[in-house]
Design an enzyme around this catalytic site. Structure first.
Site, PDB file in Angstrom:
ATOM      1  N   ASP A 162      -5.811   9.158  -4.264  1.00 42.50           N
ATOM      2  CA  ASP A 162      -7.029   9.659  -3.633  1.00 42.50           C
ATOM      3  C   ASP A 162      -7.275  11.079  -4.161  1.00 42.50           C
ATOM      4  O   ASP A 162      -7.819  11.243  -5.243  1.00 42.50           O
ATOM      5  CB  ASP A 162      -6.795   9.591  -2.113  1.00 42.50           C
ATOM      6  CG  ASP A 162      -8.012   9.930  -1.298  1.00 42.50           C
ATOM      7  OD1 ASP A 162      -9.129   9.630  -1.732  1.00 42.50           O
ATOM      8  OD2 ASP A 162      -7.851  10.491  -0.194  1.00 42.50           O
ATOM      9  N   LYS A 197      -9.391   6.277  -6.298  1.00 38.82           N
ATOM     10  CA  LYS A 197     -10.753   6.704  -5.940  1.00 38.82           C
ATOM     11  C   LYS A 197     -11.054   7.957  -6.757  1.00 38.82           C
ATOM     12  O   LYS A 197     -10.797   9.076  -6.289  1.00 38.82           O
ATOM     13  CB  LYS A 197     -10.803   7.094  -4.456  1.00 38.82           C
ATOM     14  CG  LYS A 197     -10.778   5.959  -3.467  1.00 38.82           C
ATOM     15  CD  LYS A 197     -10.989   6.560  -2.076  1.00 38.82           C
ATOM     16  CE  LYS A 197     -10.401   5.720  -0.999  1.00 38.82           C
ATOM     17  NZ  LYS A 197     -10.413   6.387   0.314  1.00 38.82           N
ATOM     18  N   ARG A 240      -1.930  -3.280   7.624  1.00 40.85           N
ATOM     19  CA  ARG A 240      -1.149  -3.388   6.381  1.00 40.85           C
ATOM     20  C   ARG A 240      -0.901  -4.836   5.989  1.00 40.85           C
ATOM     21  O   ARG A 240      -0.707  -5.147   4.822  1.00 40.85           O
ATOM     22  CB  ARG A 240       0.214  -2.697   6.551  1.00 40.85           C
ATOM     23  CG  ARG A 240       0.146  -1.182   6.745  1.00 40.85           C
ATOM     24  CD  ARG A 240       1.538  -0.595   6.588  1.00 40.85           C
ATOM     25  NE  ARG A 240       1.658   0.760   7.121  1.00 40.85           N
ATOM     26  CZ  ARG A 240       1.360   1.874   6.456  1.00 40.85           C
ATOM     27  NH1 ARG A 240       0.889   1.800   5.227  1.00 40.85           N
ATOM     28  NH2 ARG A 240       1.519   3.055   7.008  1.00 40.85           N
TER      29      ARG A 240
HETATM   30  P1  IMP Z   1      -3.544  11.641  -2.110  1.00 37.97           P
HETATM   31  O1  IMP Z   1      -2.433  12.630  -2.127  1.00 37.97           O
HETATM   32  O2  IMP Z   1      -4.797  12.213  -1.532  1.00 37.97           O
HETATM   33  O3  IMP Z   1      -3.803  10.983  -3.445  1.00 37.97           O
HETATM   34  O4  IMP Z   1      -3.114  10.609  -1.034  1.00 37.97           O
HETATM   35  C1  IMP Z   1      -2.813   9.319  -1.256  1.00 37.97           C
HETATM   36  C2  IMP Z   1      -2.377   8.703   0.062  1.00 37.97           C
HETATM   37  O5  IMP Z   1      -3.444   8.778   1.026  1.00 37.97           O
HETATM   38  C3  IMP Z   1      -2.087   7.246  -0.127  1.00 37.97           C
HETATM   39  O6  IMP Z   1      -0.733   7.021  -0.350  1.00 37.97           O
HETATM   40  C4  IMP Z   1      -2.540   6.634   1.186  1.00 37.97           C
HETATM   41  O7  IMP Z   1      -1.462   6.631   2.102  1.00 37.97           O
HETATM   42  C5  IMP Z   1      -3.589   7.569   1.735  1.00 37.97           C
HETATM   43  N1  IMP Z   1      -4.967   7.055   1.523  1.00 37.97           N
HETATM   44  C6  IMP Z   1      -5.932   7.601   0.761  1.00 37.97           C
HETATM   45  N2  IMP Z   1      -7.060   6.879   0.782  1.00 37.97           N
HETATM   46  C7  IMP Z   1      -6.814   5.829   1.580  1.00 37.97           C
HETATM   47  C8  IMP Z   1      -7.591   4.677   1.975  1.00 37.97           C
HETATM   48  O8  IMP Z   1      -8.773   4.461   1.603  1.00 37.97           O
HETATM   49  N3  IMP Z   1      -6.968   3.800   2.805  1.00 37.97           N
HETATM   50  C9  IMP Z   1      -5.699   3.973   3.243  1.00 37.97           C
HETATM   51  N4  IMP Z   1      -4.928   5.004   2.893  1.00 37.97           N
HETATM   52  C10 IMP Z   1      -5.476   5.934   2.061  1.00 37.97           C
END
Ligand code: IMP
Ligand code: MG
Length: 179
Positions: free
Chosen positions: A103, A131, A165
């Site tokens: 994300d 994303k 999940r």
């Molecule tokens: P990042 O550090 O922002 O890339 O976070 C990634 C983490 O955020 C993932 O391992 C997910 O646990 C959570 N996450 C981000 N987007 C989503 C989503 O659309 N659905 C569910 N979990 C998400």
């Protein structure tokens, strides 16, 4: 559960086909290397991880880590904390992280750095989804399943407040659930 899904984004069949391709690619890329430690990031990657490792036709070692960046909501805290560390040694080994979604990118950028510092021979990343519109830090995804739009997704390991999940597909969560 199903009533909270706005639309199905990735069906079971689409996911299965892509996981097989990723496994084949990883098998090809690592077949001449002397080690491969596949580390799944709990809990979100658990379902993807279980399917992916069975498509990698090599003698891999497996391990798990739990890190938190999201607490019990869909809003990032911007902080990465190791809740459970990997238990097998990765020094001089080739490490492949398996994650459910990239994300902002903060979680895996941080985890990759930690393992490079610990002396892994190589550190690569396999993510089922990404994303790109949400990215806050530059991160290479070596193996990516699907690019997805900026919507909150659930299922196939991904949760909202620890639920959904166990949905076998990936769906978009209805807005009214998290508003
Ligand atoms: P990042 O550090 O922002 O890339 O976070 C990634 C983490 O955020 C993932 O391992 C997910 O646990 C959570 N996450 C981000 N987007 C989503 C989503 O659309 N659905 C569910 N979990 C998400
Ligand atoms: Mg996660």
């Amino acid at each position: 559960m199903e009533k909270d899904v706005k639309e199905i984004l990735l069906t079971e069949e689409e996911i299965r086909a892509r996981v097989k391709e990723l496994g084949e690619q990883i098998t090809k890329d690592y077949k001449d290397k002397n080690s491969l430690v596949v580390i799944g990031i709990l809990k979100g990657a658990s379902v993807f991880f279980a399917d992916l490792i069975r498509e990698i036709k090599l003698p891999v070692e497996i391990d798990f880590m739990a890190v938190s960046s999201y607490l019990d909501s869909s809003v990032t805290s911007g902080e990465v904390k190791i809740i459970k560390d990997a238990s097998i040694s990765t020094t001089m080994k080739n490490v492949l992280f398996v994650e459910d979604i990239i994300d902002t990118g903060f979680t895996m950028a941080k985890v990759k750095d930690i393992f490079l510092e610990r002396g892994a021979n190589s550190v690569k990343l396999c993510a089922l989804t990404s994303k790109p519109d949400r990215r806050k830090i530059d991160i290479d995804i070596d193996y990516l399943g699907f690019e997805i739009p900026n919507e909150f997704i659930i299922g196939y390991g991904l949760d909202y407040a620890e639920k959904y999940r166990n949905l076998p597909y990936i769906g978009v969560l209805k807005e009214e659930i998290y508003q």
